[in-house]
Every structure is written in structure tokens, then in C-alpha cells.
Design an enzyme around this catalytic site. Structure first.
Site, mmCIF file in Angstrom:
data_model
loop_
_atom_site.group_PDB
_atom_site.id
_atom_site.type_symbol
_atom_site.label_atom_id
_atom_site.label_comp_id
_atom_site.label_asym_id
_atom_site.label_seq_id
_atom_site.Cartn_x
_atom_site.Cartn_y
_atom_site.Cartn_z
ATOM 1 N N TYR A 1 0.844 -1.207 0.000
ATOM 2 C CA TYR A 1 0.000 0.000 0.000
ATOM 3 C C TYR A 1 0.866 1.237 0.000
ATOM 4 C CZ TYR A 1 -4.969 -0.810 0.199
ATOM 5 O OH TYR A 1 -6.254 -1.078 -0.146
ATOM 6 N N GLU B 1 -0.494 4.726 -0.339
ATOM 7 C CA GLU B 1 -1.342 5.929 -0.436
ATOM 8 C C GLU B 1 -0.524 7.196 -0.225
ATOM 9 O OE1 GLU B 1 -4.063 3.913 2.031
ATOM 10 O OE2 GLU B 1 -5.770 4.943 1.119
ATOM 11 N N ASP C 1 -7.410 14.142 -24.623
ATOM 12 C CA ASP C 1 -7.426 12.734 -24.202
ATOM 13 C C ASP C 1 -6.809 11.940 -25.354
ATOM 14 O OD1 ASP C 1 -7.953 10.090 -23.686
ATOM 15 O OD2 ASP C 1 -9.987 10.415 -22.958
ATOM 16 N N THR D 1 -4.743 6.579 -21.405
ATOM 17 C CA THR D 1 -4.499 5.226 -20.900
ATOM 18 C C THR D 1 -3.113 4.820 -21.402
ATOM 19 O OG1 THR D 1 -5.647 4.405 -22.850
ATOM 20 C CG2 THR D 1 -6.891 4.441 -20.790
ATOM 21 N N LYS E 1 -3.049 1.040 -24.842
ATOM 22 C CA LYS E 1 -3.529 0.927 -26.237
ATOM 23 C C LYS E 1 -2.313 0.980 -27.172
ATOM 24 C CE LYS E 1 -8.147 2.649 -25.211
ATOM 25 N NZ LYS E 1 -8.259 3.425 -23.956
ATOM 26 N N ARG F 1 -2.451 -1.860 -18.180
ATOM 27 C CA ARG F 1 -3.768 -1.207 -18.125
ATOM 28 C C ARG F 1 -3.754 -0.175 -17.020
ATOM 29 N NH1 ARG F 1 -7.726 -3.963 -21.317
ATOM 30 N NH2 ARG F 1 -9.055 -2.281 -20.631
HETATM 31 N N1 DSN Z 1 -12.787 0.897 -24.502
HETATM 32 C C1 DSN Z 1 -11.998 1.923 -25.147
HETATM 33 C C2 DSN Z 1 -11.908 1.697 -26.616
HETATM 34 O O1 DSN Z 1 -12.076 0.559 -27.038
HETATM 35 O O2 DSN Z 1 -11.672 2.620 -27.358
HETATM 36 C C3 DSN Z 1 -12.500 3.250 -24.829
HETATM 37 O O3 DSN Z 1 -12.664 3.368 -23.448
#
Ligand code: DSN
Length: 403
Positions: A45, A47, A190, A216, A219, A225
Site C-alpha cells: 500500500y 497511499e 485525451d 491510458t 492501447k 492497463r
Molecule cells: N474501450 C476503449 C476503446 O475501445 O476505445 C474506450 O474506453
């Protein structure tokens, strides 16, 4: 050992190995990234923030988090970075928590036009707790910046999101910065879908134009993730306490203990994404998307795109889901999606969304994209599905997923 889960993991590994993922938001993280996620760091942990933790025993965690932050700031040209958001949705919510009160106005792109749930969609908390005004796309599927400007001037939102999940074109960050400036709004880029392309230097980095960057990391960036929020130089010039506000919104505003295993994997992925090999990879993602689009067009399909890693296919009114299922049956994994001007709905969309980050990670190039494009066209033409499936499998065997 929990054999039930071990067997299911093996089953999923085989599924990934024996199918082609054309879902533009999916990828294969390196073994180094996956090992870090499954490491002993998950036991602790932490925090708080480096040097300011609520639990003892965090000296190593401080080093890890500081390393992730330093690498991430350098990679994306950011002045401040928070690497603790659990994923993209809490990252965007933290931005709103930092900058707007419930009931105040925000602006983002409609989900059905390729925006994201957390940019103010009506069923998301971002559309329920804030007054959300949304912009769409024109008939060609492109954002009309003049229309966005008119909307923003009329509504004066405090925060504007620019960033997409199903938009095959480049975003004009400079125009968006002028739009935000016209009403003194905070502009958030974003870049979840394109952060790997930004890191690889093949699309424009919005850091010079916006106040905040969210993304994120799993991707096109090919990391774990997780997500980060970055504050740019412009952001600090607009509000010198912006970094503090963001940090407070993430913790203790929205989250408790950060996932330090994920943060260590982020540090690894930022290092990987800054390499020469990654720049070549990012370039290939774009070449592959263009090659796939060309082949699908040559086969008579209606394609939207592409400037980036993804394209949308018009598959006929409300036929998105059945098409995605048909493709899955031959081992080509995509997702149903709305298309510009869709007369269907999010539940019954008329398109599918395709992207090239994952197949590019497997080492495929333009020649393979052409083969895959032809296979997709044959599925539409009603060719023998078993034969197509065996050809997909042969491509998969030639290009295994990274270990
Ligand atoms: N789930 C993501 C995507 O596939 O683009 C967006 O949050």
C-alpha cells in the site's frame, strides 16, 4: 495452483495467438511490462505521493513512482505528471473534479461520433453530474471546428475535451486551443488511442496547445492497463496550482492506494516507447492502417479513414454486431461501432471499427494488411468461411504474439 484459472488463462492465450485482433484499443504488452504487473509490488500500500506516503515501507515505491513520472514527462513533453489513475475513465473524472463543480458546464465530443463516455456522455457520471454540451462530426465524419467554436461561444463551458475513441482523422490541436481560449476554458487532450503514435513521433503531440493531457497506457502505447494525467506548460501558465489540483483530485479525491505494480510497468513502457524501435513501430502502425483501408476500398467496402491507427467500415444499417460476429467466427476480432451519421444506435450500430496496433506488434506489414483486407472482403462476399478461417490461422502462426 488454481488449475481452473490456469486453464482459462491458457485458453485465452491460445485465443489471442490464433486470432487477429483488429480492435484499435488492444495491444500486446511486452513480457517486461507483464512481469512488472504480476510482481511483488502488488503487495504494498502506498497511499499518498513520493515522499508523502501514509504508510511506512515506501522508499522503493517512491523511487519507482518518481522514475515513471520522469520518464513519462520526458516522453510526452509534460511539466507535471500523475501516474496513479487506475484507468482512463477515473483519469478524466479526476480532471473534472479538479476543475469544475457539479452542475457546471463541460464540453466534449458525442460518443456516437467517436468521442468517449467520460467526455460528458449522458449515461456517464460526467454527463449526469456536470452540464454537458456535445459536438459531433459532419457528413464526412470530420470535426467541424467552426461549429465547435460556435457551440463553445454560446455555452461557455469551463472544460473542453478533445480526444476520441473512434475517429480516424487527425485532431487540429491548434484550432482547439483557439476555441478554448475564446471562452477561457481548460482544454484537455485525451490521447488514449494515439499516445503510442505521439510517443513514436508520427502524429502531433498536443502538449504545446492544451492545458492537460490524459491517456491510458495500454492501447497504442503498449503498456499496462493504467492511465496518466499530464499538466503542460500552458496549463501551469493558466493556473499555477493546476498540478496540485490534479494530484488532490486523484488522491484523496477519487482513489486510495495507487497500483504500484502498474506504475512500475508504466515506467517500463515509457522507456520502451522512447526507443528508436518504437518509433519504427509507430510508423508501421500508420502504414498498415492505410494499406488495410486501401484494400478494403478496393474490395468495394465503404471506409472512413485514415490519418491514424484506425478506420471505420460502413456495413449497412444496424448490421455492425452481426458483422463483428461473422468476422469473429473466422478469427478476425473487431468491434461493432457507430459510423458518422449512423441511422442506427450505439446498441445497434451500422459499422465496425478496425485498427492496426496489435497486428503491427506481431510484426505484420503492408503485405499482410492486404491479405487481411482481402479476407475481410471475402467474408462480406459470402465466401467459404472455413477456408477463410484456416487462412487467418496460417497468418497467426506466421506472426506469433510476443512472449
Ligand atoms: N474501450 C476503449 C476503446 O475501445 O476505445 C474506450 O474506453
Amino acid at each position: 495452483m488454481d488449475n481452473l484459472i490456469v486453464n482459462l488463462v491458457e485458453k485465452e492465450r491460445k485465443r489471442q495467438e490464433e486470432t487477429l485482433s483488429l480492435i484499435p484499443s488492444e495491444n500486446y504488452a511486452s513480457k517486461a511490462v507483464r512481469d512488472a504487473v504480476g510482481s511483488v509490488l502488488a503487495n504494498k500500500y502506498s497511499e499518498g505521493y513520493p515522499g508523502r506516503r501514509y504508510y511506512q515501507g515506501n522508499s522503493v515505491m517512491d523511487e519507482i513512482e518518481n522514475l515513471a513520472i520522469e520518464r513519462g514527462k520526458k516522453l510526452f513533453k509534460l511539466e507535471h505528471m500523475n501516474v496513479q489513475p487506475y484507468s482512463g475513465s477515473p483519469a478524466n473524472l479526476a480532471v473534472l473534479m479538479a476543475l469544475v463543480e457539479p452542475g457546471e458546464k463541460i464540453c466534449g465530443m458525442e460518443l456516437s461520433s467517436g468521442g468517449h463516455l467520460t467526455h460528458g456522455h449522458k449515461v456517464s457520471v460526467t454527463g449526469k453530474w456536470f452540464k454537458s454540451v456535445q459536438y459531433g462530426v459532419n457528413k464526412e465524419g470530420r470535426i467541424d471546428c467552426d461549429e465547435v467554436l460556435d457551440l463553445v461561444k454560446k455555452e461557455s463551458p469551463k472544460v473542453i475535451f478533445a480526444g476520441t475513441t473512434a475517429y480516424p482523422w487527425a485532431i487540429d490541436w491548434k484550432k482547439f486551443s483557439k476555441i478554448a481560449e475564446s471562452v477561457d476554458a481548460f482544454l484537455v487532450a485525451d490521447i488514449s488511442h494515439i499516445s503510442g503514435l505521439v510517443a513514436g513521433g508520427v502524429v502531433e503531440n498536443p502538449a504545446d496547445y492544451v492545458h492537460i493531457v490524459t491517456s491510458t497506457t495500454h492501447k497504442s502505447l503498449r503498456g499496462p492497463r493504467g492511465a496518466f494525467i499530464g499538466v503542460t506548460n500552458n496549463g501551469l501558465e493558466k493556473d499555477e496550482s493546476l498540478a496540485v489540483k490534479i494530484d488532490r483530485a486523484v488522491f484523496p479525491g477519487l482513489q486510495g492506494g495507487p497500483h504500484m505494480n502498474t506504475i512500475s510497468a508504466m515506467a517500463i513502457c515509457f522507456e520502451e516507447a522512447g526507443s528508436h524501435e518504437f518509433a519504427i513501430y509507430a510508423k508501421q502502425i500508420l502504414k498498415n492502417a492505410k494499406a488495410l483501408a486501401e484494400e478494403l476500398r478496393a474490395g468495394g467496402l465503404k471506409v472512413f479513414g485514415t490519418d491514424n491507427h484506425l478506420l471505420l467500415l460502413d456495413v449497412g444499417l444496424e448490421k455492425g454486431r452481426e458483422t463483428a460476429l461473422k468476422l469473429e467466427n473466422v478469427g478476425i476480432v473487431v468491434n461493432a461501432n457507430t459510423i458518422p451519421g449512423d441511422a442506427g444506435s450505439a446498441m445497434k450500430p451500422s459499422g465496425i471499427r478496425l485498427g492496426t496496433p496489435a497486428v503491427t506488434t506481431r510484426g505484420m506489414k503492408e503485405a499482410e494488411m492486404k491479405k487481411i483486407g482481402k479476407l475481410i472482403v471475402r467474408v462480406f462476399a459470402g465466401d467459404n468461411l472455413d477456408k477463410i478461417k484456416s487462412e487467418v490461422l496460417s497468418i497467426c502462426h506466421t506472426y506469433p504474439c510476443p512472449n
